[in-house]
Design a protein around this motif. Sequence first.
Motif: not given
Length: 596
Positions: A291-293, A344-352, A367-378
């Motif tokens: 969300a911060l990214v 949730g709102a930041l992810i929705g707005i930023g991703a779109v 976009l790629s970096g945000a998802l990579a951060v998500t994958a590593l965090q999860c």
Amino acid sequence: MRARLPLLLLLAGTAVLYLWRLGDSGWANAYYSAAAQAGAESWHAWFFGATDPAGGITVDKTPAATWVMGLSARLFGVDAWSVLVPQALMGVASVSLLYATVKRTAGAAAGLVAGAVLALTPVAVLMFRFNNPDALMVLLLVAGAYCTVRATEKASARWLALAGVAVGFAFLAKMLQAFLVLPAFGLVYLAFAPAPVLRKLWHLGAALGAVVVAGGWWVLVVELLPAGSRPYIGGSQENSVLELALGYNGLGRLTGEEIGSVGGGGWGSGGWARLLGDEMGGQIAWLLPTALVLLAAGWWAGRAAERVGLALWGGWLVVTAVVFSFMNGIIHAYYTVALAPAIGALIGIGAVALWRRRQEPVAAAALSGALAVTALQCYLLLLDWSTALAALVLVLGLIAAVGLFLASTVPSAVVVPVAVVAALLGPGAYSVATAATPHSGAIPSAGPAVTNRPGGLVLMGPGGTVNNVGGGGGMGGLLHAPTPGAGLVGLLRDSEGFTWAAAAVGSNNAAGYQLGSGEPVLAVGGFNGTDPAPTLEEFQEMVRSGLIHYFLGGALMPAETGSDASRRIAEWVADTFTATTVDGVDVYDLTAGAQR
């Protein structure tokens, strides 16, 4: 109808997740369930949020959440479903309102992403299936955000005032925590509403007045009433709502100086890493870094309307996260549900916003970096629960991250589903495990059940933290309500003519006996047993007047701050009356004459 189908499916799925086997948690937080039971029997108890029908003492919060549960129990009967279903429905409504709010600034796709993230945040699943006040507070704050967005579009004083009303009523659910969103709401309106500055300042002043009226009318009524005409205000030392709001539930939460708190502070070390650590990580941290990214990248990529949304939800997230990270007083992991709508709102707005510009290398890389951060965090959060699932999420996430980086050449129909699954599989699995686990007690924690141990159900959180969510004796009965046996229930029900069938130290002790028997039980000393309600002299007068039939003994917490009246009462009862043991509980018949 076709355009609304994705939203309907999201809301239906949310309802199933939040209502599935809801009754397995029983009374959940017996403290608030007892207040709902009291409100179902007595309008006087309902209005003040008393924990028993006779109105001895209130819960240590303003009573808006118990109003909802009390009305439900009055309409449908007092049971686990009537107490818990309102929170589940609030969760579905929160997802719907978040969708509507985000849609106004960023479109339907962003709204759907925001709603899905909120619905599948583990702490949201926990709290929308539980009967703490947080569910109502979150719903009202999201409603406030919706009204603020509407107000900002056309500089509408009416919509801004409605936002103030929503936040004011959120105060009546959980006091000063509700006000953490006000800086974001006010600054967004001031920065983006299309009107002269002086007019906007006037509108903000009127909205602040709406906050005061909506949140303050009940406080004013209680403060003006004579103390003898209402219950004692639980959590306060001077029988004052203002003291409760500004002290124990206000500034004391920031400084750690909550008079009447058991434990004398030491609620974990604050700092920037608190929200990512063992205690809170599994509740809220799954998509927090993402969300911060996306807040930063979305601001670069977004249109004017999207920036309004990013400013609103970014301000909500940052202010609340900083306060939670550095507060020195009482803080529990489930408080972080207040961050879920903003994430949730930041992810929705930023991703779109980034997806729309995916042909540009910078947007694709973000976009790629945000998802990579998500994958590593999860991956890190899942390791202590399921290494196989952690590995799967990491692999899927990295594959999808590559696909997003090459978004100009990879078909959307391929990369988007893989990216969504990679982002939501970790928190989604943890959320389903949360829904499948019964939760009870005063401090619930999201996560899967891994074992049963003496004293209750044990949950394993990220980092190996153990969370006891059931059983009877945790912390001397402070956090968990007892379940009375048949003999004790029969004894309590044989108390016709008494105002209270019994008295017990601590609200959870009293709540368990009251819910089990259906008879009013006075909570001596309030939640922590540290409120001066009643004093020893007042209790002795109650006994002489024949208002209380029995006193139920049990373990006591040391009163490090606040009143020691409950300890003095328990000692006087033990010195004055003879105890008999019923179902393992020491029972003192206060009508049977003195021991010596």
